[in-house]
Enzyme design. Structure first.
Site, mmCIF file in Angstrom:
data_model
loop_
_atom_site.group_PDB
_atom_site.id
_atom_site.type_symbol
_atom_site.label_atom_id
_atom_site.label_comp_id
_atom_site.label_asym_id
_atom_site.label_seq_id
_atom_site.Cartn_x
_atom_site.Cartn_y
_atom_site.Cartn_z
ATOM 1 C CB SER A 54 -6.631 -8.954 11.694
ATOM 2 O OG SER A 54 -7.325 -9.440 10.565
ATOM 3 C CE LYS A 74 -1.447 -2.345 10.106
ATOM 4 N NZ LYS A 74 -1.143 -0.963 9.678
ATOM 5 C CG ASP A 99 -5.439 6.420 4.232
ATOM 6 O OD1 ASP A 99 -6.349 7.154 3.798
ATOM 7 O OD2 ASP A 99 -5.642 5.271 4.669
#
Length: 531
Positions: free
Chosen positions: A40, A59, A146
């Protein structure tokens, strides 16, 4: 944000303070700005030594994240970050199994919100800065794995960029990140590469993948380590209600020595009699042979020819040839729609070229005005969608270079990139007033003409893809409604140079061995006015 959401966020913030008490004395956590499967992200205010207050992004990683993976992400940020549009790290707090990474906060726009408002010059600037970030991490031997818009933050007003989230990063053989070397070593010790096929089931009516003979040499730029497939990593579809990813926290990797993906052995309608019998016969003949991870007995090496073609294509059962092959173990990270062909075909040797492909997909979205450009539920359909743009012949030839064979039931010609992008962009370049409906109908007609040229659907928004998949043709229903309220920036789009499509073609080269590198792309004539 509703009152209930605000209360829930306050509870989570308080839990974070309890989990990592050190934060309370340093940061005032204002709100939760992102949530993913493995972490999160919170917006916090911290006081600097100068006495000024600054915004930070905190984070918080879930406690089950592997320590080596967390440390590797931190090392990627600390070594390569802070320069050339790569996010750096300021601090890291740890209490027991809770880890919080503190990074500078960059207020940024949502890619889908600004896609149709960017001028062509801004588009060039965006791509230049993305390639600049990739050049830096590739210099250190980091493969991001990614790359997508939500992992490349963009502040349009300040002209600031930041490549974030190295949770899935892996290293090249010559990586300068020590902990990525550790991950490579662990993977190589725990996994062994064996021949395998992705055939044997009718996952897509037009595409089939089978193994190349082992004597074929794999032609790629660099060797790549084996890793686990992160199949669960998905980004919300265009217009979906899923929360927007912040700092890519959705894709944080949990390290695992043994992948457990068995989706490649599925069949749509398995035969109850023949299939079971064949399985029993195969098991009896290979009692002394080792079993695969999927639990299917493997025949001895002399029981079948490696180059033997299976006979179960387009049938409702898996043949013995396919059942006898061991399961392929290969990297499969990333987000659907941005995976390179060598990732989709489970090529074990993946290089920094997979990041370049993802950058090419972003450029394709920018030039066409379509995001997400590709939407597919599985790898075979994803490869089929790529084939509609790059052509079946190009796909087959490229697959041979990394040890795969692609069989296609029809010859699909490659699309001319300029014609494709300009046709799709015109579909959303609507004017307000009386001409709106006429413009819309004209754009829809253009799409239908392009579509009927080869009988293959054009990639569209998720609605169009789903409807075309079922055989209907409703292009007009797929036109995004938000285009009616947001003015489209046409500055420069009426004179897009040929260099832009040439670079796009090089970024989306199906062969990773000849795909352009980030360093080469920055020297492309398209960026001749950039320093």
């Amino acid at each position: 944000m509703s009152l209930g959401d605000s209360t829930e966020d306050e509870r989570e913030i308080e839990k974070l303070y309890e989990a990592v008490p050190q934060l309370r004395n340093i940061f005032y956590i204002k709100s939760k700005i992102g949530e993913g499967t493995f972490s999160s992200v919170y917006l916090a205010i911290g006081r600097l030594r100068s006495g000024e207050d600054a915004k930070f992004a905190l984070k918080h990683l879930i406690p089950t994240s592997h320590p080596t993976r967390i440390a590797a992400e931190l090392q990627c940020l600390s070594v390569s970050g802070g320069e050339d549009n790569v996010m750096g790290v300021k601090y890291c707090f740890r209490n027991k199994d809770h880890v919080v990474i503190v990074m500078p906060y960059l207020e940024h726009e949502c890619f889908a919100d600004i896609l149709h408002n960017l001028s062509f010059e801004e588009t060039k600037e965006y791509m230049f800065n993305l390639l600049k970030a990739l050049r830096r991490i590739h210099y250190f031997g980091i493969v991001h794995r990614d790359v997508k818009p939500s992992n490349f933050l963009y502040n349009r007003k300040l002209k600031q960029f930041a490549l974030v989230d190295f949770g899935l990063a892996q290293g090249t053989p010559d990586t300068k990140i020590e902990l990525l070397k550790v991950l490579r070593t662990n993977k190589q010790e725990s996994c062994s590469l064996k021949p395998y096929t992705l055939s044997g089931n009718r996952v897509h009516p037009n595409v089939l993948l089978v193994n190349q003979p082992s004597s074929k040499k794999q032609s790629v730029k660099q060797q790549w380590s084996l890793t686990n497939p992160e199949d669960q990593v998905k980004e919300g579809l265009f217009g979906a209600s899923t929360p927007r990813s912040v700092f890519g926290e959705r894709n944080f990797n949990v390290y695992s020595a043994f992948p457990n993906d068995t989706s490649t052995l599925k069949t749509i309608k398995p035969s109850k009699v023949v299939d079971v019998t064949n399985r029993k016969l195969a098991a009896k003949k290979s009692v002394s042979a080792k079993c695969t991870n999927a639990g299917v007995a493997r025949k001895p090496a002399n029981a079948f020819q490696v180059n033997q073609v299976c006979d179960c294509y387009a049938r409702d059962q898996v043949c013995n040839i396919c059942l006898a092959r061991a399961r392929q173990v290969a990297p499969r990270a990333g987000t659907p729609g941005f995976r390179a062909p060598e990732v989709l075909t489970k090529c074990p040797d993946q290089t920094t070229a997979i990041d370049i492909w993802s950058a090419g997909i972003i450029f394709l979205s920018l030039l066409s005005g379509r995001y997400h450009f590709f939407n597919a539920g599985d790898d075979m359909n994803a490869l089929a969608q790529i084939m509609t743009i790059r052509g079946s012949k190009e796909t087959i030839q490229a697959a041979k270079c990394f040890g795969k064979t692609v069989l296609c039931s029809k010859d699909i010609p490659a699309k001319e990139l300029r014609t494709l992008c300009e046709g799709l962009r015109k579909a959303v370049s609507f004017k307000s007033g009386e001409q709106h409906e006429a413009q819309k109908q004209k754009a829809v007609l253009q799409l239908k003409i392009m579509e009927n040229q080869d009988g293959w659907f054009l990639p569209e928004s998720s609605n169009l893809h789903q409807e075309n998949s079922t055989g209907s043709n409703s292009c007009s229903e797929s036109i995004p409604d938000q285009m009616d309220t947001e003015p489209v920036n046409v500055e420069g789009w009426d004179r897009v140079p040929e260099e832009a499509y040439h670079l796009l073609d090089r970024l989306l080269d199906m062969n990773p061995a000849t795909r352009i590198t980030a360093e080469e792309a920055l020297l492309h004539p398209l960026f001749k006015n950039f320093s």
